[in-house]
Design a protein around this motif. Structure first.
Motif, PDB file in Angstrom:
ATOM      1  N   PHE A  31      98.156 -17.289 -56.129  1.00 43.43           N
ATOM      2  CA  PHE A  31      98.828 -18.433 -55.523  1.00 43.43           C
ATOM      3  C   PHE A  31      99.189 -18.126 -54.075  1.00 43.43           C
ATOM      4  O   PHE A  31      98.877 -18.888 -53.178  1.00 43.43           O
ATOM      5  CB  PHE A  31     100.076 -18.805 -56.316  1.00 43.43           C
ATOM      6  CG  PHE A  31     100.804 -19.967 -55.717  1.00 43.43           C
ATOM      7  CD1 PHE A  31     100.318 -21.258 -55.866  1.00 43.43           C
ATOM      8  CD2 PHE A  31     101.968 -19.778 -54.995  1.00 43.43           C
ATOM      9  CE1 PHE A  31     100.977 -22.344 -55.301  1.00 43.43           C
ATOM     10  CE2 PHE A  31     102.642 -20.850 -54.431  1.00 43.43           C
ATOM     11  CZ  PHE A  31     102.143 -22.133 -54.584  1.00 43.43           C
ATOM     12  N   GLY A  32      99.858 -17.010 -53.837  1.00 37.68           N
ATOM     13  CA  GLY A  32     100.232 -16.664 -52.471  1.00 37.68           C
ATOM     14  C   GLY A  32     100.878 -15.298 -52.404  1.00 37.68           C
ATOM     15  O   GLY A  32     101.422 -14.805 -53.379  1.00 37.68           O
ATOM     16  N   LEU A  33     100.803 -14.709 -51.218  1.00 34.63           N
ATOM     17  CA  LEU A  33     101.439 -13.422 -50.961  1.00 34.63           C
ATOM     18  C   LEU A  33     102.854 -13.704 -50.471  1.00 34.63           C
ATOM     19  O   LEU A  33     103.046 -14.327 -49.432  1.00 34.63           O
ATOM     20  CB  LEU A  33     100.655 -12.641 -49.910  1.00 34.63           C
ATOM     21  CG  LEU A  33     101.150 -11.238 -49.605  1.00 34.63           C
ATOM     22  CD1 LEU A  33     101.098 -10.351 -50.854  1.00 34.63           C
ATOM     23  CD2 LEU A  33     100.330 -10.620 -48.483  1.00 34.63           C
ATOM     24  N   CYS A  34     103.841 -13.273 -51.225  1.00 36.11           N
ATOM     25  CA  CYS A  34     105.247 -13.571 -50.945  1.00 36.11           C
ATOM     26  C   CYS A  34     105.884 -12.388 -50.228  1.00 36.11           C
ATOM     27  O   CYS A  34     105.918 -11.284 -50.757  1.00 36.11           O
ATOM     28  CB  CYS A  34     105.989 -13.881 -52.236  1.00 36.11           C
ATOM     29  SG  CYS A  34     105.261 -15.255 -53.150  1.00 36.11           S
ATOM     30  N   GLN A  35     106.398 -12.648 -49.039  1.00 37.72           N
ATOM     31  CA  GLN A  35     107.037 -11.618 -48.217  1.00 37.72           C
ATOM     32  C   GLN A  35     108.511 -11.478 -48.594  1.00 37.72           C
ATOM     33  O   GLN A  35     109.128 -12.451 -49.035  1.00 37.72           O
ATOM     34  CB  GLN A  35     106.934 -12.001 -46.738  1.00 37.72           C
ATOM     35  CG  GLN A  35     105.525 -12.191 -46.234  1.00 37.72           C
ATOM     36  CD  GLN A  35     104.742 -10.902 -46.188  1.00 37.72           C
ATOM     37  OE1 GLN A  35     105.298  -9.817 -46.006  1.00 37.72           O
ATOM     38  NE2 GLN A  35     103.432 -11.009 -46.344  1.00 37.72           N
ATOM     39  N   PRO A  36     109.099 -10.295 -48.410  1.00 38.90           N
ATOM     40  CA  PRO A  36     110.535 -10.141 -48.655  1.00 38.90           C
ATOM     41  C   PRO A  36     111.330 -11.176 -47.848  1.00 38.90           C
ATOM     42  O   PRO A  36     111.078 -11.376 -46.663  1.00 38.90           O
ATOM     43  CB  PRO A  36     110.829  -8.712 -48.179  1.00 38.90           C
ATOM     44  CG  PRO A  36     109.524  -7.997 -48.374  1.00 38.90           C
ATOM     45  CD  PRO A  36     108.467  -9.021 -48.037  1.00 38.90           C
ATOM     46  N   GLY A  37     112.253 -11.879 -48.510  1.00 41.88           N
ATOM     47  CA  GLY A  37     113.080 -12.889 -47.875  1.00 41.88           C
ATOM     48  C   GLY A  37     112.466 -14.278 -47.823  1.00 41.88           C
ATOM     49  O   GLY A  37     113.143 -15.242 -47.481  1.00 41.88           O
ATOM     50  N   GLU A  38     111.188 -14.408 -48.169  1.00 40.35           N
ATOM     51  CA  GLU A  38     110.503 -15.706 -48.102  1.00 40.35           C
ATOM     52  C   GLU A  38     110.904 -16.607 -49.264  1.00 40.35           C
ATOM     53  O   GLU A  38     111.060 -16.150 -50.394  1.00 40.35           O
ATOM     54  CB  GLU A  38     108.990 -15.475 -48.137  1.00 40.35           C
ATOM     55  CG  GLU A  38     108.169 -16.719 -48.059  1.00 40.35           C
ATOM     56  CD  GLU A  38     106.673 -16.442 -48.087  1.00 40.35           C
ATOM     57  OE1 GLU A  38     105.921 -17.417 -48.072  1.00 40.35           O
ATOM     58  OE2 GLU A  38     106.268 -15.263 -48.147  1.00 40.35           O
ATOM     59  N   MET A  39     111.056 -17.917 -48.981  1.00 47.03           N
ATOM     60  CA  MET A  39     111.312 -18.918 -50.025  1.00 47.03           C
ATOM     61  C   MET A  39     110.012 -19.653 -50.317  1.00 47.03           C
ATOM     62  O   MET A  39     109.223 -19.910 -49.414  1.00 47.03           O
ATOM     63  CB  MET A  39     112.360 -19.929 -49.572  1.00 47.03           C
ATOM     64  CG  MET A  39     113.767 -19.437 -49.747  1.00 47.03           C
ATOM     65  SD  MET A  39     114.957 -20.775 -49.592  1.00 47.03           S
ATOM     66  CE  MET A  39     114.868 -21.492 -51.215  1.00 47.03           C
ATOM     67  N   PHE A  40     109.800 -19.990 -51.589  1.00 40.66           N
ATOM     68  CA  PHE A  40     108.592 -20.703 -51.983  1.00 40.66           C
ATOM     69  C   PHE A  40     108.875 -21.478 -53.259  1.00 40.66           C
ATOM     70  O   PHE A  40     109.829 -21.193 -53.983  1.00 40.66           O
ATOM     71  CB  PHE A  40     107.419 -19.740 -52.187  1.00 40.66           C
ATOM     72  CG  PHE A  40     107.725 -18.660 -53.173  1.00 40.66           C
ATOM     73  CD1 PHE A  40     107.436 -18.830 -54.523  1.00 40.66           C
ATOM     74  CD2 PHE A  40     108.327 -17.486 -52.780  1.00 40.66           C
ATOM     75  CE1 PHE A  40     107.735 -17.843 -55.443  1.00 40.66           C
ATOM     76  CE2 PHE A  40     108.633 -16.487 -53.694  1.00 40.66           C
ATOM     77  CZ  PHE A  40     108.334 -16.681 -55.033  1.00 40.66           C
ATOM     78  N   LEU A  41     108.048 -22.469 -53.524  1.00 36.36           N
ATOM     79  CA  LEU A  41     108.143 -23.267 -54.736  1.00 36.36           C
ATOM     80  C   LEU A  41     107.210 -22.667 -55.772  1.00 36.36           C
ATOM     81  O   LEU A  41     105.999 -22.599 -55.563  1.00 36.36           O
ATOM     82  CB  LEU A  41     107.750 -24.719 -54.455  1.00 36.36           C
ATOM     83  CG  LEU A  41     107.818 -25.679 -55.643  1.00 36.36           C
ATOM     84  CD1 LEU A  41     109.257 -25.817 -56.138  1.00 36.36           C
ATOM     85  CD2 LEU A  41     107.277 -27.036 -55.253  1.00 36.36           C
ATOM     86  N   ASN A  42     107.766 -22.205 -56.890  1.00 35.90           N
ATOM     87  CA  ASN A  42     106.960 -21.632 -57.963  1.00 35.90           C
ATOM     88  C   ASN A  42     106.088 -22.741 -58.544  1.00 35.90           C
ATOM     89  O   ASN A  42     106.600 -23.754 -58.996  1.00 35.90           O
ATOM     90  CB  ASN A  42     107.868 -21.035 -59.035  1.00 35.90           C
ATOM     91  CG  ASN A  42     107.105 -20.325 -60.114  1.00 35.90           C
ATOM     92  OD1 ASN A  42     106.145 -20.850 -60.663  1.00 35.90           O
ATOM     93  ND2 ASN A  42     107.544 -19.127 -60.430  1.00 35.90           N
ATOM     94  N   PRO A  43     104.759 -22.562 -58.552  1.00 40.12           N
ATOM     95  CA  PRO A  43     103.867 -23.618 -59.022  1.00 40.12           C
ATOM     96  C   PRO A  43     103.906 -23.844 -60.528  1.00 40.12           C
ATOM     97  O   PRO A  43     103.438 -24.873 -61.011  1.00 40.12           O
ATOM     98  CB  PRO A  43     102.487 -23.127 -58.592  1.00 40.12           C
ATOM     99  CG  PRO A  43     102.612 -21.634 -58.604  1.00 40.12           C
ATOM    100  CD  PRO A  43     104.019 -21.369 -58.140  1.00 40.12           C
ATOM    101  N   VAL A  44     104.459 -22.921 -61.283  1.00 45.16           N
ATOM    102  CA  VAL A  44     104.487 -23.041 -62.739  1.00 45.16           C
ATOM    103  C   VAL A  44     105.749 -23.750 -63.223  1.00 45.16           C
ATOM    104  O   VAL A  44     105.686 -24.680 -64.009  1.00 45.16           O
ATOM    105  CB  VAL A  44     104.344 -21.653 -63.412  1.00 45.16           C
ATOM    106  CG1 VAL A  44     104.527 -21.747 -64.914  1.00 45.16           C
ATOM    107  CG2 VAL A  44     102.987 -21.049 -63.068  1.00 45.16           C
TER     108      VAL A  44
END
Length: 101
Positions: A31-44
């Motif tokens: 899905f994506g490479l998540c960096q420390p401190g990054e916010m993202f929407l979990n696709p599941v």
């Protein structure tokens, strides 16, 4: 060296935790490479998630028949070195020649 890309398919080849070891051998979609401190929407699960700033490295968020560190199913966070792409375009030149021959 191979390159991992969002949307490609890979196989889990390693893990650091007991739960993660249960994912070894399973195919996943990156899905994506998540960096420390990054916010993202979990696709599941649709939950906004933030990678802890204290995380020691970026981790790939992968989806499939896998289990996360906290027991949730359908996604996991995996180190790049624990993923092997299944897309021939991502393989090193030598391996690509072997699969074509």
């Amino acid at each position: 060296m191979f390159q991992l890309r969002p949307g490609s398919i890979a196989i889990v080849i390693g893990a650091q935790t007991p739960v993660g070891r249960g994912n070894i051998g399973k195919s996943v979609e990156l899905f994506g490479l998540c960096q420390p401190g990054e916010m993202f929407l979990n696709p599941v699960n649709g939950v906004m998630t933030r990678m802890p700033l204290s995380a020691s490295r970026p981790l790939w968020l992968v989806t499939g028949e896998v289990t996360a560190f906290d027991g949730q199913h359908g996604f996991a966070f995996v180190r790049a070195e624990h993923l092997m792409p299944l897309d021939p375009d991502c393989l090193p030149e030598y391996e690509r020649a072997q699969t074509i021959a």
